[in-house]
Design a protein around this motif. Structure first.
Motif, short mmCIF file in Angstrom:
data_model
loop_
_atom_site.label_atom_id
_atom_site.label_comp_id
_atom_site.label_asym_id
_atom_site.label_seq_id
_atom_site.Cartn_x
_atom_site.Cartn_y
_atom_site.Cartn_z
N LEU A 76 0.83 -1.21 0.00
CA LEU A 76 0.00 0.00 0.00
C LEU A 76 0.86 1.25 0.00
O LEU A 76 0.55 2.25 -0.67
CB LEU A 76 -0.93 0.01 1.21
CG LEU A 76 -1.95 -1.13 1.32
CD1 LEU A 76 -2.90 -0.86 2.48
CD2 LEU A 76 -2.73 -1.29 0.02
N GLU A 77 1.97 1.21 0.76
CA GLU A 77 2.88 2.35 0.79
C GLU A 77 3.51 2.59 -0.58
O GLU A 77 3.56 3.74 -1.06
CB GLU A 77 3.99 2.11 1.83
CG GLU A 77 4.98 3.27 1.95
CD GLU A 77 6.08 2.99 2.96
OE1 GLU A 77 6.92 3.90 3.17
OE2 GLU A 77 6.12 1.88 3.53
N MET A 78 3.97 1.54 -1.21
CA MET A 78 4.60 1.67 -2.54
C MET A 78 3.60 2.18 -3.57
O MET A 78 3.93 3.04 -4.40
CB MET A 78 5.16 0.31 -2.98
CG MET A 78 6.33 -0.17 -2.12
SD MET A 78 6.70 -1.93 -2.38
CE MET A 78 7.30 -1.90 -4.07
N SER A 79 2.37 1.66 -3.51
CA SER A 79 1.35 2.11 -4.45
C SER A 79 1.00 3.58 -4.22
O SER A 79 0.80 4.35 -5.17
CB SER A 79 0.08 1.25 -4.31
OG SER A 79 0.36 -0.10 -4.65
N MET A 132 10.30 -8.17 0.78
CA MET A 132 10.16 -6.85 1.39
C MET A 132 11.25 -5.90 0.89
O MET A 132 12.40 -6.29 0.71
CB MET A 132 10.24 -6.96 2.91
CG MET A 132 9.04 -7.65 3.54
SD MET A 132 7.52 -6.67 3.47
CE MET A 132 7.81 -5.47 4.77
N MET A 133 10.85 -4.64 0.67
CA MET A 133 11.80 -3.62 0.24
C MET A 133 12.49 -3.02 1.47
O MET A 133 11.89 -2.90 2.55
CB MET A 133 11.07 -2.50 -0.51
CG MET A 133 10.39 -2.93 -1.81
SD MET A 133 11.55 -3.51 -3.06
CE MET A 133 11.18 -5.28 -3.04
N SER A 134 13.74 -2.62 1.27
CA SER A 134 14.48 -1.95 2.34
C SER A 134 14.11 -0.47 2.36
O SER A 134 13.45 0.05 1.43
CB SER A 134 15.98 -2.11 2.12
OG SER A 134 16.37 -1.41 0.94
N ALA A 135 14.58 0.23 3.38
CA ALA A 135 14.34 1.68 3.45
C ALA A 135 14.99 2.38 2.26
O ALA A 135 14.42 3.33 1.70
CB ALA A 135 14.90 2.23 4.76
N ASP A 136 16.16 1.93 1.83
CA ASP A 136 16.83 2.51 0.67
C ASP A 136 16.02 2.29 -0.61
O ASP A 136 15.94 3.17 -1.47
CB ASP A 136 18.23 1.92 0.50
CG ASP A 136 19.20 2.41 1.57
OD1 ASP A 136 18.91 3.44 2.22
OD2 ASP A 136 20.26 1.76 1.75
N ASP A 137 15.44 1.10 -0.72
CA ASP A 137 14.60 0.81 -1.90
C ASP A 137 13.43 1.80 -1.98
O ASP A 137 13.12 2.32 -3.07
CB ASP A 137 14.05 -0.61 -1.82
CG ASP A 137 15.12 -1.67 -1.97
OD1 ASP A 137 16.13 -1.42 -2.64
OD2 ASP A 137 14.94 -2.77 -1.39
N LEU A 138 12.81 2.05 -0.86
CA LEU A 138 11.67 2.97 -0.85
C LEU A 138 12.10 4.40 -1.15
O LEU A 138 11.37 5.14 -1.81
CB LEU A 138 10.96 2.89 0.51
CG LEU A 138 10.28 1.56 0.83
CD1 LEU A 138 9.68 1.60 2.25
CD2 LEU A 138 9.20 1.22 -0.19
N GLU A 139 13.26 4.78 -0.67
CA GLU A 139 13.76 6.12 -0.96
C GLU A 139 14.04 6.29 -2.45
O GLU A 139 13.78 7.34 -3.04
CB GLU A 139 15.03 6.40 -0.15
CG GLU A 139 14.77 6.67 1.32
CD GLU A 139 13.85 7.87 1.55
OE1 GLU A 139 14.00 8.89 0.82
OE2 GLU A 139 12.98 7.78 2.43
N GLN A 140 14.57 5.25 -3.07
CA GLN A 140 14.81 5.29 -4.52
C GLN A 140 13.49 5.45 -5.28
O GLN A 140 13.41 6.20 -6.25
CB GLN A 140 15.52 4.03 -4.97
CG GLN A 140 16.97 3.92 -4.51
CD GLN A 140 17.61 2.61 -4.93
OE1 GLN A 140 17.10 1.90 -5.81
NE2 GLN A 140 18.71 2.26 -4.28
#
Length: 205
Positions: A76-79, A132-140
């Motif tokens: 949901l966060e990624m979307s 699961m994505m890491s915090a760095d993945d989400l920042e990218q």
């Protein structure tokens, strides 16, 4: 003399009948103790009947629900990150909306099951979850824009969905709760189809 013999025979017959009833057997030696009126009670169930646990779920169900909640939450966060961007292809944003619409209610369902089962999801917080994505993945993902963001989102979401398939297939094999197993099979079907769709979208970008 005849009268005496008849009386004696009758007395012996009565004695034998009383003896058979008091021991719970017939004259042939057959056990009658379990029959009505013969001093015993018939067994209500065979001795080999399976023992019922009275519990509708098992450890696999609890693990599935507890781990799928944060897994879905990250989706949901990624979307949400993608839907806040400009210049993203419409096919990708439409997919993000569909994923949100599907997984939001599933999170609510999983939480309600854990509550009904009296299980605490916090007890499984330390377990790793596939995809699961890491915090760095989400920042990218937050930093990317336009088509580049769409490519990154699709690549990350494919990996994320593949992790969900692993977890759901484990539940399908090992779970006990009927509704939880049904949901796991639905997740496998839905997300396998979305993976195929995302691969096509990614190839077209």
């Amino acid at each position: 003399m005849k009268k005496t013999l008849i009386t004696t025979a009758a007395g012996l017959g009565a004695a034998l009948l009383l003896s058979a009833c008091s021991t719970g057997t017939t004259g042939s030696g057959e056990d009658m103790s379990g029959m009505p009126g013969h001093g015993g009670q018939a067994s209500s169930a065979p001795a080999s009947s399976p023992v019922q646990t009275g519990d509708g779920h098992n450890a696999a169900d609890t693990m599935f629900a507890a781990m799928m909640i944060p897994h879905h939450s990250q989706v949901l966060e990624m979307s949400g990150i993608m839907l806040a961007k400009q210049g993203v292809p419409e096919d990708v944003t439409a997919l993000a909306r569909r994923i949100q619409k599907a997984q939001g209610p599933e999170i609510a369902t999983l939480k309600s099951w854990l509550s009904d089962w009296g299980e605490n999801p916090a007890g499984h917080a330390g377990h790793s979850m596939d995809g699961m994505m890491s915090a760095d993945d989400l920042e990218q993902l937050k930093s990317a824009q336009g088509t580049a963001a769409a490519r990154l989102f699709l690549s990350q979401m494919i990996k994320h969905h593949e992790g969900a398939l692993t977890m759901a297939r484990t539940e399908s094999r090992e779970g006990k709760d009927v509704k939880a197993v049904e949901l796991s099979r639905k997740i496998v079907a839905d997300q396998a189809a979305e993976i195929a769709e995302m691969k096509k979208l990614l190839a077209a970008l």
